[in-house]
Design a protein around this motif. Structure first.
Motif, PDB file in Angstrom:
ATOM      1  N   GLY A  46     -77.801  23.449   3.870  1.00 16.68           N
ATOM      2  CA  GLY A  46     -76.540  23.822   4.500  1.00 16.68           C
ATOM      3  C   GLY A  46     -75.392  23.866   3.517  1.00 16.68           C
ATOM      4  N   VAL A  47     -75.270  22.861   2.665  1.00 19.18           N
ATOM      5  CA  VAL A  47     -74.165  22.863   1.715  1.00 19.18           C
ATOM      6  C   VAL A  47     -74.333  23.996   0.714  1.00 19.18           C
ATOM      7  CG1 VAL A  47     -75.038  21.268  -0.088  1.00 19.18           C
ATOM      8  CG2 VAL A  47     -72.597  21.362   0.446  1.00 19.18           C
ATOM      9  N   ASN A  48     -75.574  24.315   0.359  1.00 17.43           N
ATOM     10  CA  ASN A  48     -75.803  25.446  -0.544  1.00 17.43           C
ATOM     11  C   ASN A  48     -75.253  26.737   0.062  1.00 17.43           C
ATOM     12  OD1 ASN A  48     -77.120  23.722  -2.283  1.00 17.43           O
ATOM     13  ND2 ASN A  48     -79.178  24.422  -1.757  1.00 17.43           N
ATOM     14  N   GLN A  49     -75.547  26.975   1.335  1.00 18.25           N
ATOM     15  CA  GLN A  49     -75.075  28.189   1.985  1.00 18.25           C
ATOM     16  C   GLN A  49     -73.552  28.200   2.116  1.00 18.25           C
ATOM     17  OE1 GLN A  49     -75.214  31.284   2.605  1.00 18.25           O
ATOM     18  NE2 GLN A  49     -76.726  31.454   4.275  1.00 18.25           N
ATOM     19  N   LEU A  50     -72.982  27.056   2.498  1.00 16.55           N
ATOM     20  CA  LEU A  50     -71.541  26.983   2.670  1.00 16.55           C
ATOM     21  C   LEU A  50     -70.795  27.245   1.364  1.00 16.55           C
ATOM     22  CD1 LEU A  50     -71.446  23.866   5.018  1.00 16.55           C
ATOM     23  CD2 LEU A  50     -70.698  26.171   5.650  1.00 16.55           C
ATOM     24  N   ILE A  51     -71.254  26.639   0.290  1.00 19.21           N
ATOM     25  CA  ILE A  51     -70.579  26.811  -0.992  1.00 19.21           C
ATOM     26  C   ILE A  51     -70.812  28.212  -1.544  1.00 19.21           C
ATOM     27  CG2 ILE A  51     -70.440  25.990  -3.383  1.00 19.21           C
ATOM     28  CD1 ILE A  51     -69.183  24.143  -1.210  1.00 19.21           C
ATOM     29  N   HIS A  52     -72.006  28.753  -1.349  1.00 23.02           N
ATOM     30  CA  HIS A  52     -72.263  30.124  -1.795  1.00 23.02           C
ATOM     31  C   HIS A  52     -71.350  31.103  -1.055  1.00 23.02           C
ATOM     32  CE1 HIS A  52     -74.582  33.561  -3.281  1.00 23.02           C
ATOM     33  NE2 HIS A  52     -74.473  34.055  -2.054  1.00 23.02           N
ATOM     34  N   THR A  53     -71.196  30.905   0.241  1.00 24.23           N
ATOM     35  CA  THR A  53     -70.341  31.783   1.042  1.00 24.23           C
ATOM     36  C   THR A  53     -68.884  31.667   0.608  1.00 24.23           C
ATOM     37  OG1 THR A  53     -71.836  31.581   2.924  1.00 24.23           O
ATOM     38  CG2 THR A  53     -69.622  32.347   3.393  1.00 24.23           C
ATOM     39  N   ALA A  54     -68.431  30.441   0.368  1.00 27.01           N
ATOM     40  CA  ALA A  54     -67.062  30.238  -0.099  1.00 27.01           C
ATOM     41  C   ALA A  54     -66.847  30.873  -1.466  1.00 27.01           C
ATOM     42  CB  ALA A  54     -66.740  28.750  -0.149  1.00 27.01           C
ATOM     43  N   ALA A  55     -67.881  30.844  -2.312  1.00 26.76           N
ATOM     44  CA  ALA A  55     -67.758  31.442  -3.642  1.00 26.76           C
ATOM     45  C   ALA A  55     -67.477  32.938  -3.551  1.00 26.76           C
ATOM     46  CB  ALA A  55     -69.034  31.199  -4.441  1.00 26.76           C
ATOM     47  N   VAL A  56     -68.085  33.594  -2.567  1.00 24.19           N
ATOM     48  CA  VAL A  56     -67.849  35.029  -2.379  1.00 24.19           C
ATOM     49  C   VAL A  56     -66.377  35.272  -2.050  1.00 24.19           C
ATOM     50  CG1 VAL A  56     -68.401  37.037  -0.966  1.00 24.19           C
ATOM     51  CG2 VAL A  56     -70.224  35.454  -1.642  1.00 24.19           C
ATOM     52  N   GLU A  57     -65.844  34.484  -1.112  1.00 24.82           N
ATOM     53  CA  GLU A  57     -64.443  34.643  -0.715  1.00 24.82           C
ATOM     54  C   GLU A  57     -63.493  34.296  -1.852  1.00 24.82           C
ATOM     55  OE1 GLU A  57     -61.207  32.602   2.340  1.00 24.82           O
ATOM     56  OE2 GLU A  57     -63.347  32.446   2.784  1.00 24.82           O
ATOM     57  N   LEU A  58     -63.737  33.169  -2.523  1.00 26.38           N
ATOM     58  CA  LEU A  58     -62.828  32.726  -3.574  1.00 26.38           C
ATOM     59  C   LEU A  58     -62.874  33.616  -4.800  1.00 26.38           C
ATOM     60  CD1 LEU A  58     -63.318  28.864  -3.286  1.00 26.38           C
ATOM     61  CD2 LEU A  58     -61.318  30.201  -2.598  1.00 26.38           C
ATOM     62  N   GLY A  59     -63.950  34.382  -4.935  1.00 26.80           N
ATOM     63  CA  GLY A  59     -64.018  35.333  -6.038  1.00 26.80           C
ATOM     64  C   GLY A  59     -62.919  36.378  -5.963  1.00 26.80           C
ATOM     65  N   ARG A  60     -62.363  36.594  -4.771  1.00 29.73           N
ATOM     66  CA  ARG A  60     -61.298  37.576  -4.588  1.00 29.73           C
ATOM     67  C   ARG A  60     -59.928  36.996  -4.938  1.00 29.73           C
ATOM     68  NH1 ARG A  60     -63.931  37.872   0.899  1.00 29.73           N
ATOM     69  NH2 ARG A  60     -65.761  39.206   0.590  1.00 29.73           N
ATOM     70  N   THR A  61     -59.758  35.702  -4.715  1.00 33.95           N
ATOM     71  CA  THR A  61     -58.452  35.070  -4.950  1.00 33.95           C
ATOM     72  C   THR A  61     -58.402  34.268  -6.242  1.00 33.95           C
ATOM     73  OG1 THR A  61     -59.150  33.146  -3.638  1.00 33.95           O
ATOM     74  CG2 THR A  61     -57.979  34.929  -2.489  1.00 33.95           C
ATOM     75  N   HIS A  62     -59.562  33.804  -6.694  1.00 33.45           N
ATOM     76  CA  HIS A  62     -59.664  33.007  -7.925  1.00 33.45           C
ATOM     77  C   HIS A  62     -60.723  33.656  -8.818  1.00 33.45           C
ATOM     78  CE1 HIS A  62     -57.906  30.275  -4.976  1.00 33.45           C
ATOM     79  NE2 HIS A  62     -57.520  29.475  -5.957  1.00 33.45           N
ATOM     80  N   PRO A  63     -60.403  34.774  -9.458  1.00 34.43           N
ATOM     81  CA  PRO A  63     -61.414  35.581 -10.151  1.00 34.43           C
ATOM     82  C   PRO A  63     -62.076  34.911 -11.346  1.00 34.43           C
ATOM     83  CG  PRO A  63     -59.201  36.398 -10.611  1.00 34.43           C
ATOM     84  CD  PRO A  63     -59.060  35.399  -9.514  1.00 34.43           C
ATOM     85  N   GLN A  64     -61.508  33.822 -11.840  1.00 34.57           N
ATOM     86  CA  GLN A  64     -62.118  33.139 -12.990  1.00 34.57           C
ATOM     87  C   GLN A  64     -62.798  31.830 -12.593  1.00 34.57           C
ATOM     88  OE1 GLN A  64     -59.887  33.387 -16.828  1.00 34.57           O
ATOM     89  NE2 GLN A  64     -58.226  34.169 -15.552  1.00 34.57           N
TER      90      GLN A  64
END
Length: 230
Positions: free
Chosen positions: A152-170
């Motif tokens: 579950g935490v793997n999926q949650l963090i992976h999903t958040a990484a997709v979103e944060l890639g737009r606002t925190h590109p580095q």
């Protein structure tokens, strides 16, 4: 790895769960290299990752930015509930408790730590996961609650990484498997597995985190930096 300037960009780190074996060892390792480390934990600061109000209060009081935020909280046993050996021993409350602490807790930290992560330079947000959270690698069965929480935490963090890639590109937002570490956490279950000291685990984890780039965001990595299948 010598205790030198091992991180090309890091000056400030936040360790959630720094009173634990791995979290404390990572904090010590970073401090030895000159990194300024802020630590938060339940035992020292009253931070309860299973309570969103507690998380919001603790993180809202920090200014940052932090080049690294590591969530090193978690438990294999909660309120005496041991990892299940069979389906007939599965308990709904134990399952919910595991998910709350090991999956929901870390993503609530990320939710309320976004303002602490820089948008204009490299940074890392990392969560301690476990290889048993890999669905592909599950060949032995058992340990239902702990496996499910880590998956579950793997999926949650992976999903958040997709979103944060737009606002925190580095930003590199990742899950890390530290190996089987000699702590209270693993004492009853490590007999059949090779173990390492918390200090050795910290050295390996810091080496992995220090090499992460934005292209690594969303990955599930082991202590050697190798990808673990989902």
């Amino acid at each position: 790895m010598p205790l030198t300037a091992i991180w090309r960009f890091m000056n400030n780190a936040l360790i959630i769960g720094d009173s634990g074996g791995i979290g404390g060892a990572v904090a010590a390792r970073l401090r030895a290299t000159g990194v300024v480390v802020t630590g938060l934990s339940r035992s020292h600061d009253g931070l309860d990752v299973t309570d969103e109000v507690s998380v919001r209060r603790a993180l809202g009081g920090l200014s940052g930015p932090f080049d690294l935020i590591l969530v090193a909280t978690g438990a294999l046993e909660i309120q005496g509930a041991e990892p299940e050996k069979s389906l007939k021993t599965l308990d709904a409350k134990a399952l919910a408790d595991q998910y709350l602490l090991n999956a929901i807790g870390p993503v609530m930290v990320l939710k309320h730590a976004q303002h602490l992560l820089p948008r204009d330079r490299p940074a890392v947000f990392a969560v301690l996961s476990a290889r048993v959270g890999s669905i592909t690698d599950n060949r032995l069965g058992g340990w239902y609650s702990y496996r499910a929480a880590k998956a579950g935490v793997n999926q949650l963090i992976h999903t958040a990484a997709v979103e944060l890639g737009r606002t925190h590109p580095q930003l590199a937002c990742v899950c890390l498997h530290p190996g089987t570490v000699e702590t209270e956490f693993t004492a009853k279950y490590a007999a059949r597995h090779p173990t390492v000291t918390a200090e050795h685990a910290a050295e390996r984890l810091v080496a992995v985190m220090s090499g992460l780039l934005a292209k690594d965001t969303g990955k599930f990595l082991d202590y050697a930096g190798q990808e673990i299948p989902w």
